[in-house]
Write a protein that holds these residues in place. Structure first.
Motif, PDB file in Angstrom:
ATOM      1  N   PRO A  83       0.902  -1.180   0.036  1.00 20.55           N
ATOM      2  CA  PRO A  83      -0.129  -0.136   0.120  1.00 20.55           C
ATOM      3  C   PRO A  83       0.860   1.230  -0.014  1.00 20.55           C
ATOM      4  O   PRO A  83       2.001   1.184   0.421  1.00 20.55           O
ATOM      5  CB  PRO A  83      -0.946  -0.178   1.279  1.00 20.55           C
ATOM      6  N   ASN A  84       0.341   2.167  -0.532  1.00 22.99           N
ATOM      7  CA  ASN A  84       1.122   3.508  -0.398  1.00 22.99           C
ATOM      8  C   ASN A  84       0.879   4.243   0.856  1.00 22.99           C
ATOM      9  O   ASN A  84       0.101   3.919   1.757  1.00 22.99           O
ATOM     10  CB  ASN A  84       0.822   4.502  -1.513  1.00 22.99           C
ATOM     11  N   ALA A  85       1.661   5.517   1.186  1.00 23.95           N
ATOM     12  CA  ALA A  85       1.707   5.817   2.483  1.00 23.95           C
ATOM     13  C   ALA A  85       0.172   6.399   2.907  1.00 23.95           C
ATOM     14  O   ALA A  85      -0.147   6.319   4.085  1.00 23.95           O
ATOM     15  CB  ALA A  85       2.611   7.028   2.450  1.00 23.95           C
ATOM     16  N   VAL A  86      -0.476   7.187   1.824  1.00 24.89           N
ATOM     17  CA  VAL A  86      -1.876   7.529   2.476  1.00 24.89           C
ATOM     18  C   VAL A  86      -2.750   6.334   2.543  1.00 24.89           C
ATOM     19  O   VAL A  86      -3.713   6.586   3.432  1.00 24.89           O
ATOM     20  CB  VAL A  86      -2.442   8.685   1.409  1.00 24.89           C
ATOM     21  N   GLU A  87      -2.535   5.308   1.924  1.00 24.79           N
ATOM     22  CA  GLU A  87      -3.538   3.944   2.214  1.00 24.79           C
ATOM     23  C   GLU A  87      -3.270   3.630   3.787  1.00 24.79           C
ATOM     24  O   GLU A  87      -4.144   3.245   4.322  1.00 24.79           O
ATOM     25  CB  GLU A  87      -3.369   3.249   1.414  1.00 24.79           C
ATOM     26  N   LEU A  88      -1.963   3.670   4.169  1.00 23.31           N
ATOM     27  CA  LEU A  88      -1.333   3.364   5.437  1.00 23.31           C
ATOM     28  C   LEU A  88      -2.178   4.155   6.288  1.00 23.31           C
ATOM     29  O   LEU A  88      -2.680   3.563   7.564  1.00 23.31           O
ATOM     30  CB  LEU A  88      -0.078   3.050   5.434  1.00 23.31           C
ATOM     31  N   LEU A  89      -2.132   5.457   6.163  1.00 19.69           N
ATOM     32  CA  LEU A  89      -2.710   6.188   7.008  1.00 19.69           C
ATOM     33  C   LEU A  89      -4.203   6.038   7.228  1.00 19.69           C
ATOM     34  O   LEU A  89      -4.947   6.108   8.383  1.00 19.69           O
ATOM     35  CB  LEU A  89      -2.705   7.992   6.333  1.00 19.69           C
ATOM     36  N   LEU A  90      -5.035   5.818   6.128  1.00 24.49           N
ATOM     37  CA  LEU A  90      -6.412   5.675   6.279  1.00 24.49           C
ATOM     38  C   LEU A  90      -6.611   4.185   6.914  1.00 24.49           C
ATOM     39  O   LEU A  90      -7.591   4.008   7.778  1.00 24.49           O
ATOM     40  CB  LEU A  90      -7.028   5.275   4.737  1.00 24.49           C
ATOM     41  N   ALA A  94      -8.709   3.209  10.423  1.00 21.56           N
ATOM     42  CA  ALA A  94      -9.754   2.005  10.554  1.00 21.56           C
ATOM     43  C   ALA A  94      -9.198   1.179  11.820  1.00 21.56           C
ATOM     44  O   ALA A  94     -10.129   0.829  12.702  1.00 21.56           O
ATOM     45  CB  ALA A  94      -9.702   1.120   9.267  1.00 21.56           C
ATOM     46  N   PHE A  95      -8.075   0.778  11.888  1.00 20.53           N
ATOM     47  CA  PHE A  95      -7.515   0.205  13.059  1.00 20.53           C
ATOM     48  C   PHE A  95      -7.912   0.860  14.499  1.00 20.53           C
ATOM     49  O   PHE A  95      -8.366   0.265  15.320  1.00 20.53           O
ATOM     50  CB  PHE A  95      -6.220  -0.141  13.016  1.00 20.53           C
ATOM     51  N   CYS A  96      -7.441   2.215  14.485  1.00 21.32           N
ATOM     52  CA  CYS A  96      -7.875   2.574  15.755  1.00 21.32           C
ATOM     53  C   CYS A  96      -9.218   2.749  16.195  1.00 21.32           C
ATOM     54  O   CYS A  96      -9.505   2.512  17.255  1.00 21.32           O
ATOM     55  CB  CYS A  96      -7.412   4.249  15.625  1.00 21.32           C
ATOM     56  N   TYR A  97     -10.102   3.140  15.128  1.00 21.71           N
ATOM     57  CA  TYR A  97     -11.637   3.101  15.184  1.00 21.71           C
ATOM     58  C   TYR A  97     -12.080   1.676  15.737  1.00 21.71           C
ATOM     59  O   TYR A  97     -12.815   1.559  16.946  1.00 21.71           O
ATOM     60  CB  TYR A  97     -12.327   3.427  14.089  1.00 21.71           C
ATOM     61  N   GLU A 118     -14.755   1.073   6.789  1.00 22.36           N
ATOM     62  CA  GLU A 118     -14.228   1.358   5.536  1.00 22.36           C
ATOM     63  C   GLU A 118     -13.985   2.762   5.388  1.00 22.36           C
ATOM     64  O   GLU A 118     -14.678   3.553   5.806  1.00 22.36           O
ATOM     65  CB  GLU A 118     -15.146   1.001   4.322  1.00 22.36           C
ATOM     66  N   ILE A 119     -12.539   3.334   5.077  1.00 18.00           N
ATOM     67  CA  ILE A 119     -12.197   4.470   5.387  1.00 18.00           C
ATOM     68  C   ILE A 119     -12.034   4.929   3.834  1.00 18.00           C
ATOM     69  O   ILE A 119     -11.067   4.201   3.289  1.00 18.00           O
ATOM     70  CB  ILE A 119     -10.944   4.807   6.173  1.00 18.00           C
ATOM     71  N   GLN A 120     -12.365   6.009   3.233  1.00 19.57           N
ATOM     72  CA  GLN A 120     -11.923   6.229   1.923  1.00 19.57           C
ATOM     73  C   GLN A 120     -11.549   7.982   2.303  1.00 19.57           C
ATOM     74  O   GLN A 120     -11.712   8.685   2.956  1.00 19.57           O
ATOM     75  CB  GLN A 120     -13.234   6.780   1.011  1.00 19.57           C
ATOM     76  N   ARG A 140     -10.654  15.279   1.991  1.00 17.24           N
ATOM     77  CA  ARG A 140     -11.869  14.990   2.827  1.00 17.24           C
ATOM     78  C   ARG A 140     -11.380  13.469   3.077  1.00 17.24           C
ATOM     79  O   ARG A 140     -11.059  12.710   2.329  1.00 17.24           O
ATOM     80  CB  ARG A 140     -13.051  14.879   2.035  1.00 17.24           C
ATOM     81  N   ILE A 141     -11.748  13.043   4.300  1.00 14.46           N
ATOM     82  CA  ILE A 141     -11.809  11.598   4.859  1.00 14.46           C
ATOM     83  C   ILE A 141     -13.147  11.133   5.170  1.00 14.46           C
ATOM     84  O   ILE A 141     -13.800  11.852   5.905  1.00 14.46           O
ATOM     85  CB  ILE A 141     -10.796  11.208   5.825  1.00 14.46           C
ATOM     86  N   ARG A 142     -13.719  10.159   4.786  1.00 12.50           N
ATOM     87  CA  ARG A 142     -14.863   9.562   5.177  1.00 12.50           C
ATOM     88  C   ARG A 142     -14.840   8.122   5.813  1.00 12.50           C
ATOM     89  O   ARG A 142     -14.037   7.301   5.129  1.00 12.50           O
ATOM     90  CB  ARG A 142     -16.038   9.425   4.071  1.00 12.50           C
ATOM     91  N   ALA A 143     -15.516   7.793   6.791  1.00 10.88           N
ATOM     92  CA  ALA A 143     -15.429   6.632   7.545  1.00 10.88           C
ATOM     93  C   ALA A 143     -16.714   6.118   7.655  1.00 10.88           C
ATOM     94  O   ALA A 143     -17.706   6.789   8.295  1.00 10.88           O
ATOM     95  CB  ALA A 143     -14.766   6.764   8.982  1.00 10.88           C
ATOM     96  N   ARG A 144     -16.900   4.652   7.378  1.00 16.55           N
ATOM     97  CA  ARG A 144     -18.524   3.993   7.546  1.00 16.55           C
ATOM     98  C   ARG A 144     -17.971   2.793   8.381  1.00 16.55           C
ATOM     99  O   ARG A 144     -17.099   2.036   8.039  1.00 16.55           O
ATOM    100  CB  ARG A 144     -18.640   3.623   6.082  1.00 16.55           C
ATOM    101  N   GLY A 145     -18.745   2.793   9.170  1.00 13.62           N
ATOM    102  CA  GLY A 145     -18.595   1.497  10.053  1.00 13.62           C
ATOM    103  C   GLY A 145     -19.736   0.624  10.214  1.00 13.62           C
ATOM    104  O   GLY A 145     -20.970   1.083   9.939  1.00 13.62           O
ATOM    105  N   TRP A 146     -19.808  -0.699  10.367  1.00  9.83           N
ATOM    106  CA  TRP A 146     -20.850  -1.624  10.512  1.00  9.83           C
ATOM    107  C   TRP A 146     -20.367  -2.475  11.841  1.00  9.83           C
ATOM    108  O   TRP A 146     -19.611  -2.882  12.059  1.00  9.83           O
ATOM    109  CB  TRP A 146     -20.810  -2.664   9.536  1.00  9.83           C
TER     110      TRP A 146
END
Length: 191
Positions: A83-90, A94-97, A118-120, A140-146
């Protein structure tokens, strides 16, 4: 013989003991985490996450470092070796949440049977390439949880989601300025 209370894979007794110990001695709540990166070729890097310090003492719990590969997709001149650096940031968000959600649910006696995020993030690479454009980072960052729970109401689960957002260290780093100090040591190559 004492019974260990485990909920969502979290030892609740140990969690509560940790909280109480930090209440008694706030110094126990201090950590310093580290990560290394070594460029390999092109956009490919190898990352290493090994030790960290806790309460100014070096942690010895990891027998070997975690090794990560980072790269870019072909459209950004990479070979998709990771993954690239910004994907690792996302992924970090997700891990933290997820960790925050299941641990806090356990402390509240809420059983979780499913927890997915899922984080975008939206990013324009023009500034990274030296071109005019918006900021070089995410715009913009969007987080969606289930989540599923057999013993909590939707209202309890939604309130817990708000609490997790308010207490997430990764989200806090993203929404609040953090001083970043960068130094560079120029090392002469052997001829």
């Amino acid at each position: 013989m004492s019974t260990i209370t485990v909920k969502n894979g979290i030892d609740v007794d140990q969690l509560l003991e940790t909280i109480n110990a930090i209440k008694e001695d706030p110094h126990l709540g201090t950590f310093s985490f580290r990560a290394k990166s070594s460029w390999q070729s092109g956009t490919h890097n190898l990352g290493e996450i090994a030790g960290f310090s806790h309460a100014r003492s070096e942690d010895q719990s990891r027998s070997a470092p975690f090794v990560l590969e980072g790269d870019e997709p072909p459209v950004l001149l990479g070979l998709n070796k990771g993954p690239n650096a910004v994907e690792l940031l996302l992924q970090g968000l997700a891990f933290c949440y997820a960790v925050g959600y299941v641990a806090n649910a356990a402390a509240r006696g809420i059983e979780i049977t499913r927890m997915d995020y899922e984080i975008q993030g939206d990013l324009d690479v023009r500034p990274f390439l030296g071109l005019d454009g918006p900021r070089p980072g995410f715009t913009r960052i969007r987080a969606r949880g289930w989540v599923s729970s057999p013993n909590a109401t939707p209202e309890q689960l939604e309130e817990l989601c708000r609490y997790v957002q308010d207490t997430s260290p990764v989200r806090d780093c993203l929404v609040n300025p953090v001083p970043v100090e960068t130094t560079l040591e120029v090392v002469r190559s052997a001829s």
